[in-house]
Write an enzyme that holds these catalytic residues in place. Structure first.
Site, PDB file in Angstrom:
ATOM      1  N   THR A  40       0.823  -1.218   0.000  1.00  0.00           N
ATOM      2  CA  THR A  40       0.000   0.000   0.000  1.00  0.00           C
ATOM      3  C   THR A  40       0.850   1.257   0.000  1.00  0.00           C
ATOM      4  O   THR A  40       0.477   2.275  -0.593  1.00  0.00           O
ATOM      5  CB  THR A  40      -0.942   0.000   1.216  1.00  0.00           C
ATOM      6  OG1 THR A  40      -1.829  -1.127   1.131  1.00  0.00           O
ATOM      7  CG2 THR A  40      -1.773   1.277   1.288  1.00  0.00           C
ATOM      8  N   SER A  84       1.524  -7.161  -0.787  1.00  0.00           N
ATOM      9  CA  SER A  84       2.180  -8.120   0.106  1.00  0.00           C
ATOM     10  C   SER A  84       1.441  -9.452   0.157  1.00  0.00           C
ATOM     11  O   SER A  84       1.996 -10.449   0.615  1.00  0.00           O
ATOM     12  CB  SER A  84       2.309  -7.540   1.517  1.00  0.00           C
ATOM     13  OG  SER A  84       1.070  -7.450   2.171  1.00  0.00           O
ATOM     14  N   THR A 117       1.345  -4.288   4.389  1.00  0.00           N
ATOM     15  CA  THR A 117       1.131  -4.657   5.787  1.00  0.00           C
ATOM     16  C   THR A 117       0.471  -6.022   5.984  1.00  0.00           C
ATOM     17  O   THR A 117       0.536  -6.577   7.078  1.00  0.00           O
ATOM     18  CB  THR A 117       0.274  -3.593   6.503  1.00  0.00           C
ATOM     19  OG1 THR A 117      -0.993  -3.475   5.847  1.00  0.00           O
ATOM     20  CG2 THR A 117       0.975  -2.249   6.513  1.00  0.00           C
ATOM     21  N   ASP A 118      -0.162  -6.584   4.952  1.00  0.00           N
ATOM     22  CA  ASP A 118      -0.893  -7.838   5.149  1.00  0.00           C
ATOM     23  C   ASP A 118       0.025  -8.993   5.574  1.00  0.00           C
ATOM     24  O   ASP A 118      -0.365  -9.826   6.391  1.00  0.00           O
ATOM     25  CB  ASP A 118      -1.662  -8.226   3.889  1.00  0.00           C
ATOM     26  CG  ASP A 118      -2.920  -7.404   3.703  1.00  0.00           C
ATOM     27  OD1 ASP A 118      -3.306  -6.684   4.653  1.00  0.00           O
ATOM     28  OD2 ASP A 118      -3.529  -7.471   2.620  1.00  0.00           O
TER      29      ASP A 118
END
Length: 352
Positions: A40, A84, A117-118
């Protein structure tokens, strides 16, 4: 001759202090590597779909933070530009080797890995287990894309650079640093889908805080370990215990080539009788099973004695993941399995 002429012009004021000052400061600034992988933080809104998509390079992201050049010289490596959700065992080994290669340069003080971030906490743990260097490595991302007026990526990037340059950063292991908070790779997890305050370390607590005036470290992670990076990544499946589970997913994983299975269990590491039977079957066929808990805090332990309780799973030959999340239990298994499938040896690694 040209250099002397520039110096003379600078001294007499024709070029001003800019040329002399910047050249001297640039030569003295520490050097930090930035490794871009996507996420992101590197996305902007697509003008057609109005949804965030990969759009920015590592160079673009660094250029968006002018203050970086005041504290460090930045060397950018464009590793990938993917969400990610695309990161995994097919990319992690190459990323680990690339970061180690970068850190081998004596001039580099540390590395910042830009990441979505995932799966950021998973990539951080993989790197923490496999990197050879003790130089600081900070993984950052963003919860808001670069088109948002209050995007959090630039602040996270500047904070990561400040952290690398701070006293106490060397030897702290790989960290995840967002929203000023420094978390150890082993303990950190994502806790909110969209809030910028999404990463924390549960009962273990944060390592420190990037404040306005300085970086404050409060503790170090005492359960870090480093393992050799395998030549290949084995297939390790993740299966969840759910109400009414019949064990078919465990059997299917083993029958289709899984070399180990992580089971996301209830509570201390409990499941029903059907799952117990399936796990006992695949262990008997030589497929290690690691029991992790889906509960946010606490450890998976072999306590309960009913069929499917942790104590009966231990007797069937299961390994217990302790306080590692199911995702991270899988990562440790990915790295450990090429060296050993022996239960006691695996349990020792999970207990460390």
């Amino acid at each position: 001759m040209m250099a002397r002429a520039i110096l003379r012009l600078a001294f007499v004021g024709l070029l001003g202090p800019m040329v002399l000052g910047q050249s001297v400061v640039a030569a003295e600034l520490p050097k930090i590597a930035v490794v871009a992988t996507g996420g992101t933080i590197a996305m902007k809104l697509d003008p057609t779909t109005h949804a965030p998509v990969p759009a920015l390079s590592g160079e673009d992201l660094v250029s968006a933070v002018p203050k970086l050049k005041d504290i460090a010289t930045i060397a950018v490596t464009e590793f990938s530009n993917v969400p990610s959700d695309y990161m995994g065992p097919d990319r992690w080994p190459a990323l680990s080797r690339k970061v180690d290669e970068i850190l081998a340069d004596p001039a580099i003080q540390g590395a910042i890995v830009l990441h979505g971030t995932d799966t950021l906490d998973q990539t951080a743990y993989f790197l923490d287990l496999t990197l050879k260097s003790d130089k600081p490595v900070v993984l950052i991302g963003a919860q808001r894309n670069a088109s948002d007026v209050d995007a959090d990526g630039p602040r996270n990037l500047l904070n990561a650079a400040r952290q690398i340059l701070a006293d106490g950063s060397v030897g702290a292991g790989v960290t995840v640093t967002l929203n000023h908070r420094i978390n150890a790779a082993r303990e950190v997890r994502k806790t909110h889908t969209s809030n910028v305050e999404t990463f924390n370390s549960g009962e273990a607590g944060i390592l420190g805080y990037v404040d306005e005036d300085r970086v404050v470290f409060s503790r170090k992670s005492l359960r870090r370990q480093t393992l050799p990076l395998p030549d290949r990544m084995p297939r390790v499946d993740l299966v969840s215990m759910y109400a009414g589970a019949d064990g078919s997913q465990v059997r299917h994983a083993a029958e289709t080539g899984a070399e180990a299975i992580v089971v996301e269990a209830y509570g201390w590491g409990n499941m029903n009788a059907e799952m117990h039977d399936a796990i006992a079957e695949v262990i008997a066929k030589g497929v290690p099973v690691i029991v992790a808990t889906k509960v946010y805090d606490g450890r998976a332990l072999p306590v309960y004695g009913f069929k499917g309780g942790g104590n009966t799973l231990l007797k069937a030959g299961a390994v217990f993941a302790g306080d590692l999340t199911p995702d991270k239990a899988r990562i440790l298994a990915l790295i450990a399995l090429p060296a050993t499938k022996e239960r006691a040896a695996l349990q020792k690694l999970f207990d460390k």
